[in-house]
Motif scaffolding. Structure first.
Motif, short mmCIF file in Angstrom:
data_model
loop_
_atom_site.label_atom_id
_atom_site.label_comp_id
_atom_site.label_asym_id
_atom_site.label_seq_id
_atom_site.Cartn_x
_atom_site.Cartn_y
_atom_site.Cartn_z
N UNK A 138 0.57 -1.23 0.10
CA UNK A 138 0.29 -0.23 0.04
C UNK A 138 1.20 1.34 -0.26
N UNK A 139 1.94 1.05 0.87
CA UNK A 139 2.60 2.68 0.77
C UNK A 139 3.40 2.26 -0.87
N UNK A 140 3.86 1.55 -1.50
CA UNK A 140 4.54 1.99 -2.91
C UNK A 140 3.40 2.27 -3.69
N UNK A 184 -0.86 0.36 15.82
CA UNK A 184 -1.46 -0.12 14.35
C UNK A 184 -2.90 -0.71 15.19
N UNK A 185 -3.04 -1.13 16.70
CA UNK A 185 -4.32 -1.74 16.95
C UNK A 185 -5.36 -0.82 16.74
N UNK A 200 -10.49 7.64 3.14
CA UNK A 200 -11.22 7.71 1.72
C UNK A 200 -12.03 6.78 1.15
N UNK A 201 -11.77 5.48 2.46
CA UNK A 201 -12.74 4.62 2.37
C UNK A 201 -12.96 4.47 3.18
N UNK A 202 -14.29 2.82 2.95
CA UNK A 202 -14.63 2.32 3.84
C UNK A 202 -13.21 1.57 5.24
N UNK A 203 -13.69 1.59 6.79
CA UNK A 203 -12.37 0.98 6.88
C UNK A 203 -12.29 -0.77 6.65
N UNK A 204 -13.46 -1.15 6.80
CA UNK A 204 -13.29 -2.71 6.42
C UNK A 204 -12.36 -3.00 5.47
N UNK A 259 -3.19 -0.78 6.57
CA UNK A 259 -2.72 -0.55 7.99
C UNK A 259 -1.90 -1.39 8.30
N UNK A 260 -2.32 -2.56 8.43
CA UNK A 260 -1.25 -3.66 9.48
C UNK A 260 0.03 -3.61 8.43
#
Length: 286
Positions: free
Chosen positions: A192-194, A249-250, A259-263, A269-270
């Motif tokens: 996700x970071x790249x 992180x938790x 910007x999106x649904x957290x689900x 994130x992890x």
């Protein structure tokens, strides 16, 4: 239940055809040249691949002389065996990473990978054929009167994504780096970071008129890709900001503005926290 509708190829640019399939909203693309056609992605089962082969015959635009897999997820390459064997053991192109993952998968699908897909039995009843020709950064396919460019723009949806550029037709086949039918899937093998920087390279290869074929969903344009890149950029920068402030992180999903649904962002994130260098994290993070 199996979708019995017959997909057909629609010409979206000169000698470039796309078949949009209801199952998984997957796109299969054909690019034609004087020496034959290249097929980009082969769908997710032997049964689905036979439907693709039937659609190619109905199109009647010439023989398929090569296959390309945009990445190593099952819904984009499990049709390889049917389509390669049916046309004389075609060469199958993918990035080196994707090829290695396909070889590692073995000859039969892993039930754990298929999960509870409603067409699981069909998927599991598929013989797997991995890509045969890998490349690291770029490769050109010569179709006689046109060149088709295969480009590994960087890591994003997986470590081995490729995009296919047809310069003379101004078409970009983006694989799952871009999705239209849903938000891009950030899974356990994503970066996700790249991903935003990878899409920056893809955008640099497009024009305002480029037809972009996403891995799933309807055709899009450069503006759509730019918008999706910006959303992924917000996700990446939010992860960096939270980690730099020492947010565990938790708690990141609850404390971030997304910007999106957290689900949809659990893996993002992890993985983002895992991929950040220690110098960009502030303790305590547990």
């Amino acid at each position: 239940m199996t979708d019995t509708s017959e997909p057909s190829f629609v010409e979206v640019a000169p000698r470039v055809w796309v078949a949009h399939h209801a199952w998984m909203q997957v796109n299969v693309t054909l690019v034609g040249g004087s020496d034959g056609m290249v097929m980009i992605d082969t769908h997710g089962s032997a049964h689905a691949a036979r439907e693709v082969a039937d659609a190619v015959r109905r199109l009647g635009a010439g023989p398929v002389t090569a296959l390309v897999n945009t990445h190593d997820h099952w819904d984009h390459w499990f049709g390889n065996d049917v389509l390669a064997a049916g046309a004389g053991d075609l060469p199958i192109h993918a990035t080196d990473f994707a090829l290695e993952q396909m070889v590692r998968a073995g000859a039969r699908p892993d039930p754990a990978q298929v999960g509870d897909n409603p067409r699981a039995a069909e998927i599991l009843d598929t013989t797997l054929r991995p890509a045969t020709h890998g490349f690291s950064s770029a490769y050109a396919l010569d179709l006689g009167d046109r060149i088709v460019e295969l480009i590994h723009p960087g890591r994003g949806h997986t470590a081995g994504d490729l995009v296919v550029r047809v310069p003379d037709a101004d078409v970009m086949v983006a694989g799952d780096l871009v999705e239209e039918s849903d938000k891009p899937f950030i899974g356990d093998d994503s970066f996700p970071l790249e991903w935003p920087l990878t899409l920056d390279l893809v955008l640099g290869l497009t024009t305002d008129e480029t037809v972009v074929v996403p891995g799933h969903g309807q055709l899009v344009d450069k503006d759509y890709v730019h918008e999706q890149r910006n959303e992924l950029g917000v996700i990446a920068e939010t992860i960096r900001d939270l980690a730099s402030r020492g947010v565990p992180v938790g708690r990141a999903l609850d404390e971030g503005e997304w910007p999106w649904d957290r689900a949809l962002l659990t893996s993002a994130v992890r993985l983002g926290y895992e991929h950040l260098p220690r110098s960009q994290k502030r303790l305590p993070l547990i």
